[in-house]
Design an enzyme around this catalytic site. Structure first.
Site, mmCIF file in Angstrom:
data_model
loop_
_atom_site.group_PDB
_atom_site.id
_atom_site.type_symbol
_atom_site.label_atom_id
_atom_site.label_comp_id
_atom_site.label_asym_id
_atom_site.label_seq_id
_atom_site.Cartn_x
_atom_site.Cartn_y
_atom_site.Cartn_z
ATOM 1 N N HIS A 3 -0.817 -1.877 -7.039
ATOM 2 C CA HIS A 3 -1.785 -2.021 -6.084
ATOM 3 C C HIS A 3 -3.499 -2.229 -5.702
ATOM 4 O O HIS A 3 -4.297 -1.149 -6.847
ATOM 5 C CB HIS A 3 -1.512 -0.483 -5.572
ATOM 6 C CG HIS A 3 -2.170 -0.113 -4.033
ATOM 7 N ND1 HIS A 3 -2.558 1.028 -3.765
ATOM 8 C CD2 HIS A 3 -2.175 -1.081 -2.634
ATOM 9 C CE1 HIS A 3 -2.921 0.719 -2.263
ATOM 10 N NE2 HIS A 3 -2.877 -0.667 -1.968
ATOM 11 N N ASN A 11 -3.254 5.652 -1.303
ATOM 12 C CA ASN A 11 -3.191 6.202 0.085
ATOM 13 C C ASN A 11 -2.876 7.234 0.622
ATOM 14 O O ASN A 11 -2.811 7.827 1.414
ATOM 15 C CB ASN A 11 -2.082 5.220 0.290
ATOM 16 C CG ASN A 11 -3.208 3.459 0.342
ATOM 17 O OD1 ASN A 11 -4.415 3.622 0.727
ATOM 18 N ND2 ASN A 11 -2.178 2.687 0.425
ATOM 19 N N SER A 64 0.903 -1.097 -0.339
ATOM 20 C CA SER A 64 0.268 -0.209 0.128
ATOM 21 C C SER A 64 0.813 1.410 0.354
ATOM 22 O O SER A 64 0.367 2.527 -0.395
ATOM 23 C CB SER A 64 -0.644 0.457 1.093
ATOM 24 O OG SER A 64 -1.886 -0.956 1.543
ATOM 25 N N GLU A 118 -3.271 0.452 -8.771
ATOM 26 C CA GLU A 118 -2.450 1.137 -9.558
ATOM 27 C C GLU A 118 -0.577 0.479 -9.093
ATOM 28 O O GLU A 118 -0.719 -0.656 -9.076
ATOM 29 C CB GLU A 118 -2.195 2.302 -8.267
ATOM 30 C CG GLU A 118 -3.226 3.622 -7.771
ATOM 31 C CD GLU A 118 -3.179 3.708 -6.232
ATOM 32 O OE1 GLU A 118 -3.038 5.237 -6.581
ATOM 33 O OE2 GLU A 118 -2.302 3.196 -5.172
#
Ligand code: CAA
Length: 503
Positions: free
Chosen positions: A142, A192, A121, A154
């Protein structure tokens, strides 16, 4: 090129790993799922069965299709079984040493052409790649929780990723029915980096007593239109994962708002890791946030109707938009009076209303009311407000068809206090050249289920409104992150009305 990915391995079958395995199996790709031991393997199998079972129960899958999906997944406790895999995705806990150990083993076991991907992450993919003899074949892939549902992947390349590999992996993401957003290797990537500081900020505001857990969740869900409030989402992501991601962000930025809120550490220490552990901010079965009604947390300031006081009969309404709201209250049989005769005084505002108090005959009757969207009214108590008046105003706004969110009288109250810094972060991210406005919007919409990305939200609210809200927050808290991003200031100064219209 994507036909090269015929067999895919997934290492770690927790919530994310099992979800990732399901995504590949649903796309017709053979998956080898690896866990450390038989117990963990059985849990992984359970995740796969539950998730596909839910789809079966909803009529989204037939029994035969479910059997086919499960049949494509081979489960094993031996990494050696990945020797012939074309792509392996690591989804073990967010701890660098664990990841490095897995990659060292995978590098030894997997064929030289295999691509080694990590679902990290936030950790440095460059650092993970450096533990292998094939850094050019290491990439970030991701996924978002729940992986079978969220449409974003991602794709993260490093300085040394083989040319063309990111596009190959992006094509594979499309084959899974997902939308890829490809970016370079920075802590937190796009989503994130924007999401976790917002969640952490919510935890800090909860700790500061600005508003209760349910009230903040309700405000963000019904007021800001997000699919989940921040505490329900922290529970979904996992408090431990959130903590690790924030720690990585903090290590890179040294920005104290990335330092995990102490309330996270306390809950993690108590084993309250989130949904996967049966409880986090919410207890088991207590996830009222997604059901449309506020929960029953017993936290102070709950927006539970039973906490409302009897509606005041004579009310004064001040501030911009006050006339329309007064008319709405009059429809409910409330008498609108001058300030001197009122029992409660409602000041429609999103800046601290306490400044009005010295001019009022009864400052204890003053309450700030901020109408958010169509369905929420933040009800702000000043340091002088009589709690009975605040509760009565809660009943009043409920009678006017809005869910009250009780809170303290602080700049921008709850929704804007959380929303504007997130929007500011998005502007800074774009201005840094890391990602385009369009990619950031897509990433937040598809990764978090938002109706709009941050730039679409800024355009809808107005650049000047967002800039002014940030200025008000900065004036009160003096935190550097609350100062409007220079680009936002410049666009407002230049009269640009929309990010879409920027030169
Ligand atoms: N596994 C599989 N499917 C699931 C699921 C799960 N855990 N949870 C929900 N679903 C499916 C449901 O079966 C349903 O599918 P259908 O429409 O085909 O029937 C669909 O998702 C919607 O579910 P529900 O109706 O039960 O619930 P909902 O409408 O409240 O949606 C939600 C649930 C999709 C989770 C929605 O609330 C949402 O989008 N929340 C935001 C989630 C989010 O932000 N995720 C990103 C977190 S950040 C992250 O993951 C990155 C990181 O590194 C930390």
């Amino acid at each position: 090129m994507t036909s090269t990915f015929v067999t895919v391995g997934v290492v770690g079958l927790g919530t994310m790993g099992a979800g990732i395995a399901e995504c590949f199996a649903r796309a017709g790709i053979s998956v080898i799922g690896v866990e450390a031991g038989p117990e963990a393997l059985a849990r992984g199998r359970g995740h796969l069965e539950d998730s596909t079972g839910r789809a079966l129960a909803k009529g989204r899958l037939t029994e035969a299709a479910r059997a086919e999906i499960l049949g494509r997944v081979t489960l094993t406790t031996s990494l050696e079984d990945l020797a012939d895999a074309d792509l392996v995705i690591e989804a073990v806990p967010e701890v660098m040493d664990f990841k490095r150990a897995v990659f060292t083993d995978l590098d030894r076991i997997c064929k030289p052409s295999a691509v080694l991907a990590t679902n990290t992450s936030s950790l440095s993919i460059t650092a993970i790649a450096a533990t292998t003899t094939r850094p050019g074949r290491v990439i970030g892939m991701h996924f978002f929780n729940p992986a079978p549902v969220m449409k974003l992947i991602e794709v993260i390349h490093t300085m040394v990723t083989d040319e063309g590999l990111a596009e190959e992996v992006a094509d594979l993401a499309r084959r899974l029915g997902k939308t890829p957003v490809t970016v370079g290797d920075r802590a937190g990537f796009v989503v994130n980096r924007l999401l976790l500081p917002y969640l952490n900020h919510a935890a800090v505001l909860l700790e500061s007593g600005l508003a209760g857990r349910d009230d903040i969740d309700t405000a963000m869900r019904l007021g800001a239109g997000l699919p989940m409030g921040p505490f329900a989402l922290l529970d979904l992501i996992g408090l431990d994962t959130s903590y690790e991601v924030l720690s990585v962000l903090f290590q890179e930025s040294r920005d104290r708002r990335h330092a995990p809120a102490p309330i996270l550490r306390e809950r993690i220490s108590a084993g309250l890791l989130g949904r996967k552990a049966g409880g986090g901010f919410y207890g088991p079965g207590e996830h009222a946030d997604t059901s449309g009604t506020p929960g029953t947390s017993g936290t102070p300031g709950t927006s539970d109707p039973s906490a409302d006081g009897p509606s005041p009969k004579r009310v004064a309404v001040l501030g911009e938009g006050g006339d329309a709201f007064a008319a709405r209250l009059a429809d409910e049989g409330i008498t609108i009076t001058p300030v001197e005769e009122a029992e409660a005084v409602l000041a429609l505002s999103s800046v601290p209303v306490i400044e009005l108090a010295p001019r009022l005959p009864h400052p204890e009757r003053l309450v700030g009311v901020h109408l958010v969207g169509e369905g929420v009214a933040e009800v702000a108590s000043t340091v002088l407000t009589d709690p009975r008046v605040a509760r009565a105003v809660q009943g009043l706004v409920r009678a006017a068809g809005r869910v009250p969110v009780p809170c303290r009288d602080r700049a921008e109250f709850v929704v804007d206090a959380l929303l504007y810094p997130y929007l500011n972060d998005a502007v800074r991210m774009y201005d840094s050249g890391y990602a385009t406005c369009e990619d950031i919007d897509v990433a937040m919409r598809l990764g978090c289920g938002y109706r709009q990305g941050p730039f679409e939200t800024i355009d809808a609210l107005g650049l000047e409104t967002v800039r002014d809200g940030l200025r008000a927050l900065y004036a009160e808290y003096r935190e550097p992150f609350l100062a409007p991003a220079p680009l936002l200031e410049q666009l407002v100064a230049a009269g640009v009305r929309s990010f879409r219209d920027r030169p």
